[in-house]
Structures are given as structure tokens and as C-alpha cells.
Design an enzyme around this catalytic site. Structure first.
Site, PDB file in Angstrom:
ATOM      1  N   THR A 325     -41.560 -14.961   3.399  1.00 49.36           N
ATOM      2  CA  THR A 325     -41.301 -15.437   2.051  1.00 49.36           C
ATOM      3  C   THR A 325     -40.917 -16.958   2.037  1.00 49.36           C
ATOM      4  OG1 THR A 325     -39.237 -14.343   2.636  1.00 49.36           O
ATOM      5  CG2 THR A 325     -40.514 -12.978   1.198  1.00 49.36           C
ATOM      6  N   GLU A 326     -40.677 -17.425   3.351  1.00 42.64           N
ATOM      7  CA  GLU A 326     -40.645 -18.985   3.329  1.00 42.64           C
ATOM      8  C   GLU A 326     -41.216 -19.212   4.810  1.00 42.64           C
ATOM      9  OE1 GLU A 326     -36.851 -20.889   2.135  1.00 42.64           O
ATOM     10  OE2 GLU A 326     -36.459 -19.486   0.496  1.00 42.64           O
ATOM     11  N   ASN A 327     -41.731 -20.403   4.584  1.00 44.68           N
ATOM     12  CA  ASN A 327     -42.090 -21.247   5.996  1.00 44.68           C
ATOM     13  C   ASN A 327     -42.618 -22.498   5.581  1.00 44.68           C
ATOM     14  OD1 ASN A 327     -44.608 -21.461   8.251  1.00 44.68           O
ATOM     15  ND2 ASN A 327     -42.475 -21.070   8.976  1.00 44.68           N
TER      16      ASN A 327
END
Length: 421
Positions: A325-327
Site C-alpha cells: 500500500t506504500e513504497n
């Protein structure tokens, strides 16, 4: 050094989602949250530079069509955003129909453009009045949070594909142990409430940083401390969701039956590995002098970045589907950002080949934006000029070509990565 030309052609399934992540407080502007209240300035600054409020931010509240257009230009099929509680309920129990409809329309537009929507209900920011009451420090505040969830979820669920209740409830510099324990329970009760309305897949994100003994696993002190740090940041979260037990050092166990199996997928925000050095009072921050990626240009993290964290994380979390969901990476060099994106995607695909069920990948972030007290960190696939007009970076075009083809090829690498900056 990472050489993208040495990578094999890496191909993803057609249903593998590739998108971007954002948060309302960081891009909308004039958000009304406790972060915008002068009495709280400075309390959340971890960037090493003087705190500045978000102010107008990227004005995405008014210019979200331009953000959607950027995502479409990159051929993305997923978009994560947060619904800002601080806009919707500026006074206790008083909900703004105008603000609710703003998010309804925004989500509807994303769906009209063919994108899956991932909606975060609480992304760090919340109303000033809720913060003044103690926020997540007090379990009695659960009733206020559930009132918000009960109000907003039925209104937006028609245009939502995935719900994220809370963002990164596990990080120590943001939340105390007591808050982390409480927030797991907030999540559990909110999850059960959401399921009364819809069967939309629901989770909460963990900020996952891989913990590694600085001197290697045969150094007993570093290894034991790495295990301890991992527990209070990572494993307590996974264990609680798997069993309903919240176990923290020097704290009686909390049994919360509602928590067991209250996440339909693991939602993971991952950026870094942390080398744990038992010989230092603050054990996080040592770095190897030779590694794949050095520390970021801006002073948020002193930790290192290695693509292998993706593979190792996926092998740890093979009991549920995983959504990255985030990177992302904060750096001035757009070429480094392309190296980062490609290496992380290759590592994800190797994890999938080894059996991991990965829903998709969301890059942080769409825009260079406000990063919790500073505009210095540069994470975006696009930047805003002084008039807040959006401009796609070469790394955005690179990621867009990968998303369009669902593969990394030598042609894409040559066209974007080999071109002069």
C-alpha cells in the site's frame, strides 16, 4: 551498484494492480486537522528541519481532476486516498454533507476512469477536538471513531474497492505502546462495524521495516535486540490479528476476540531495513558502507534500503493476500527512483513466483507533497511548480510504461532509464 540491464524481463499478471498512494492531509490543503492547529506545531516533526504547516499543500482538494489525469497518463489502475475525518466532522457530532459529497464525487470520478479505489479512513490526521480529548490514548474515545466510521462508510462504499481503517498504527515515533494497543482494538471494532454494511476487503496498514542484526545473526546481542525491536513494531501486530492476543513487553496481555482475523489482507507500507546495533543507546541508525541504496537525500531516515526487503517480507506474510500500500524513495535523482521502482517490483515478482499472493503495488507518492512538517522530502512521480501545476517526472513515465504493459522490459529501461536526466 544496481544495473537494471541485468534484470530479466519481469512480467506481472493482468489483474496485478499498479497505482499510487496519497493522503488528504499531505495534498489537499487547508485540512482543518490537528496538524494545522498552531498549538500542535512541532510535535510531529521528525524530518530534522523546522516544522512548517501543510497550508495550501498541493491544493488537491480543488485540483483532484489534475491528479486523476496524471494517474490516467501513467496507465494506473489503482489509486489510494484518505477520507479526511477532520473535514467531515469539524465539531463533535456535526457532519458536513458538503464534505461527504466531495469524497463521494472524487471516488466516483476515479471509478469512472477505471481505477480501483483504496480508501483510508484515518491517515494520521484527525479533528482537533478528537485530539484534544486524547485521541487514541483513551479507549473511551472509541465511540467517537465508530460514529465517524458508521457515518462515512455507507456513503462511500459504492465507489470503494478496499478499505483501510488506520494507517501505520505500529510506528513508535508516532504512537506510544498504549496507543498501539488501543488502535488495534479501534481497528477491530471498526472492522466488525464495516462488515455490517459491506463485504469489501478491509484491513489497516502496517509500517513494515525489516530488522537485521548489524553484526549479523551470530552476534547474540544484536540478534536478540533485533528480535525485540521487531516484536514491538511488527510481530505484535501480526500476532494480534492472527490470535486476538495483544502482547507487549511490560504490559498485561489484552485479549480482543474481535481482533482475530479482522484483516482480509495484509496492507504493508514498506520502505527500509533497519540495522539493529546493540552497542548504541539508540540502536537504529547504523548503516553499512557498501549497500544497494544509501540513505535518502533528505534527513527522514538514516536507515538503508535494499530490494530484498520485499521478498523477505512476502515470505513472512504468506497466510493472507498482501497489498503493498506504500513504497517509495525520497531522492533528488530521478534515475535513482527508477532503479528503486524496478528493483522493488522485481523482488515482488520473485516473491510471487515463490508463492506469495500479492494484490498489487502502490507507489508513494503521486506528487512531491507535504511530509509531516516539511516540504523537503521528494517522493513524487510528479512535481508541482510555483503555480501548483503538475508535471510528470521521467520516473513517472517509466513507472507508467511498466503499468501499461504489466512488465519490465529492456525496451522500457532503454527508453527512460538510459535517457539523459
Amino acid at each position: 551498484m544496481i544495473d537494471l540491464h541485468e534484470y530479466p524481463i519481469t512480467e506481472f499478471p493482468d489483474d496485478f494492480l499498479m497505482g499510487v498512494a496519497s493522503a488528504g492531509q499531505q495534498i489537499e490543503g487547508n485540512n482543518c486537522s490537528w496538524h494545522d492547529d498552531p498549538k500542535y506545531y512541532g510535535t510531529q516533526n521528525y524530518t530534522g528541519v523546522p516544522w512548517v504547516p501543510a497550508g495550501k499543500a498541493m491544493d488537491s482538494y480543488h485540483r483532484y481532476e489534475e491528479d486523476i489525469a496524471l494517474a490516467k497518463e501513467m496507465h494506473l489502475d489503482a489509486f489510494r486516498l484518505s477520507v479526511e475525518w477532520s473535514r467531515i466532522e469539524q465539531e463533535p457530532g456535526v457532519f458536513s454533507e458538503k464534505e461527504i459529497m466531495h469524497y463521494v464525487h472524487l471516488l466516483k470520478r476515479l471509478k469512472e476512469e477505471g481505477m480501483k479505489t483504496i480508501v483510508t479512513l484515518h491517515h494520521v490526521s484527525h479533528p482537533v477536538w478528537f485530539h484534544d480529548l486524547g485521541a487514541f490514548n483513551k479507549m473511551e474515545n472509541l465511540t467517537y471513531f465508530l460514529r465517524y466510521v458508521e457515518t462515512i462508510v455507507p456513503r462511500i462504499m459504492e465507489y470503494t474497492d478496499y478499505f483501510l481503517v488506520l494507517n501505520e498504527l505500529n510506528i513508535p515515533f508516532e504512537y506510544s505502546i498504549e496507543e498501539r494497543i488501543n488502535m488495534l482494538q479501534f481497528h477491530a471494532y471498526a472492522y466488525r462495524l464495516i462488515k455490517k454494511f459491506t463485504d469489501i476487503p478491509t484491513s489497516s496498514t502496517i509500517s513494515y521495516s525489516f530488522k537485521e542484526p548489524f553484526r549479523g545473526r551470530f552476534d547474540r546481542a544484536d540478534s536478540v535486540l533485533a528480535e525485540y525491536v521487531d516484536w514491538i513494531e511488527n510481530e505484535f501486530f501480526f500476532h494480534a490479528v492472527r490470535t486476538g492476543e495483544i502482547i507487549m513487553p511490560y504490559h498485561d496481555v489484552i485479549y480482543c476476540p474481535e481482533l482475530k482475523d479482522s484483516m482480509d489482507f495484509w496492507a504493508v507500507n514498506t520502505y527500509i531495513r533497519q540495522l539493529i546495533d546493540s552497542r548504541k543507546a539508540f540502536p537504529i541508525g547504523s548503516v553499512y558502507n557498501a549497500t544497494h541504496f544509501k540513505a535518502m537525500d533528505t534527513p527522514i531516515y538514516t536507515e538503508e534500503i535494499e530490494p530484498e526487503i520485499m521478498l523477505k517480507m512476502l515470505m513472512r506474510l504468506n497466510d493472507k493476500p498482501v497489498f503493498i500500500t506504500e513504497n517509495g524513495i525520497s531522492c533528488k535523482s530521478d534515475k535513482r527512483r527508477m532503479e528503486y521502482i524496478a528493483s522493488m517490483l522485481v523482488a515482488i515478482k520473485q516473491g510471487m513466483d515463490l508463492g506469495a499472493n500479492v494484490i498489487g503495488y502502490l507507489h508513494w507518492s503521486l506528487l512531491d507533497n507535504w511530509e509531516w512538517g516539511s516540504y523537503a522530502p521528494i517522493f513524487g512521480l510528479a512535481y508541482c511548480d510555483e503555480n501548483l501545476d503538475r508535471h510528470l517526472k521521467k520516473s513517472g513515465a517509466f513507472y507508467g510504461a511498466i503499468a501499461k504493459n504489466k512488465k519490465i522490459t529492456s525496451e522500457i529501461i532503454h527508453k527512460f532509464y538510459d535517457a539523459k536526466e
